[in-house]
Design a protein around this motif. Structure first.
Motif, mmCIF file in Angstrom:
data_model
loop_
_atom_site.group_PDB
_atom_site.id
_atom_site.type_symbol
_atom_site.label_atom_id
_atom_site.label_comp_id
_atom_site.label_asym_id
_atom_site.label_seq_id
_atom_site.Cartn_x
_atom_site.Cartn_y
_atom_site.Cartn_z
ATOM 1 N N UNK A 1 0.829 -1.208 0.000
ATOM 2 C CA UNK A 1 0.000 0.000 0.000
ATOM 3 C C UNK A 1 0.865 1.260 0.000
ATOM 4 N N UNK A 2 0.366 2.300 -0.641
ATOM 5 C CA UNK A 2 1.020 3.617 -0.712
ATOM 6 C C UNK A 2 2.394 3.572 -1.377
ATOM 7 N N UNK A 3 2.587 2.589 -2.241
ATOM 8 C CA UNK A 3 3.851 2.468 -2.966
ATOM 9 C C UNK A 3 3.584 2.494 -4.462
ATOM 10 N N UNK A 4 4.360 3.276 -5.172
ATOM 11 C CA UNK A 4 4.293 3.303 -6.629
ATOM 12 C C UNK A 4 5.396 2.418 -7.173
ATOM 13 N N UNK A 5 5.038 1.494 -8.038
ATOM 14 C CA UNK A 5 6.014 0.601 -8.661
ATOM 15 C C UNK A 5 5.849 0.699 -10.167
ATOM 16 N N UNK A 6 6.936 1.033 -10.828
ATOM 17 C CA UNK A 6 6.899 1.092 -12.288
ATOM 18 C C UNK A 6 8.067 0.289 -12.853
ATOM 19 N N UNK A 7 7.800 -0.430 -13.923
ATOM 20 C CA UNK A 7 8.840 -1.158 -14.654
ATOM 21 C C UNK A 7 8.952 -0.474 -16.005
ATOM 22 N N UNK A 8 10.098 0.196 -16.217
ATOM 23 C CA UNK A 8 10.252 1.069 -17.378
ATOM 24 C C UNK A 8 11.441 0.657 -18.239
ATOM 25 N N UNK A 9 11.365 1.000 -19.519
ATOM 26 C CA UNK A 9 12.501 0.755 -20.407
ATOM 27 C C UNK A 9 13.459 1.941 -20.335
ATOM 28 N N UNK A 10 14.470 1.958 -21.184
ATOM 29 C CA UNK A 10 15.493 3.003 -21.107
ATOM 30 C C UNK A 10 14.970 4.373 -21.532
ATOM 31 N N UNK A 11 13.772 4.422 -22.146
ATOM 32 C CA UNK A 11 13.133 5.692 -22.503
ATOM 33 C C UNK A 11 12.031 6.052 -21.509
#
Length: 197
Positions: free
Chosen positions: A8-18
């Motif tokens: 909870x209350x956590x932002x998780x993002x899996x992003x590429x090099x752009x």
């Protein structure tokens, strides 16, 4: 193994090099945000600017921390950890995860541990150098040259040509840093002129 889902209350993002979100099953870098995120590194403005970035998908001024961890979403909505982004190297245009090569080398029954680095080639560019220790129970008694050739053949059967290290070097032991991690700086690049490759 999966490492779970965001709390909870956590932002998780899996992003590429752009900094674009990657779809399920595609490897990306893990970025974290939320109420618990620090303001940055004390007295390290350069590192703070590199690791703490504005969240490109929020307009409220929130930030994300670039972890340097490579992950992917699996089909059950959990994250799977795959290694470190800073362990990737680029050789002859190919992006290579050196831990993948290390794992293959350590699969050989005579090898107890291994490490792979990207070293500067005297003619320009980089090449892969593999260091290994042999099993202390007596199985790893091959002569160094024949063992090197054995490992070259072993990895060539399991990896594409561009991932096979140029040189294999047997050492007695690996040096570690004060926090117990492998000291990669202690792995000096070999003199290619004295090695048969």
């Amino acid at each position: 193994m999966p490492i779970g889902r965001p709390v909870a209350n956590t932002t998780v993002r899996v992003l590429d090099s752009w900094l674009r979100p990657v779809p399920t099953g595609v490897i990306g870098e893990l970025y974290l945000g939320g109420a618990q995120l620090a303001d940055g590194y004390i007295g390290r403005h350069d590192l703070t600017a590199e690791r703490f970035i504005a969240d490109p998908y929020n307009t409220d001024g929130s930030r994300l921390y670039r972890t340097g961890d490579l992950v992917k979403w699996n089909n059950t909505g959990q994250l799977e950890y795959l290694g470190r982004a800073d362990d990737q190297v680029k050789i002859r245009g190919y992006r290579i995860e050196v831990d993948e090569i290390r794992t293959i080398i350590e699969d050989h029954h005579q090898v107890s541990s291994a490490a792979v680095i990207a070293a500067d080639h005297p003619a320009g560019g980089k090449y892969l150098a593999a260091y290994y220790t042999t099993d202390p129970d007596g199985q790893g008694t091959s002569a160094p040259t024949s063992m090197d050739e054995t490992l070259r053949s072993f990895t060539a059967d399991r990896l594409p040509e561009y991932m096979v290290p140029t040189v294999f070097i047997r050492i007695d032991s690996f040096q570690t840093t004060p926090n117990g991690k492998l000291d990669r700086r202690a792995l000096t690049a070999p003199d290619l002129g004295t090695l048969s490759t």
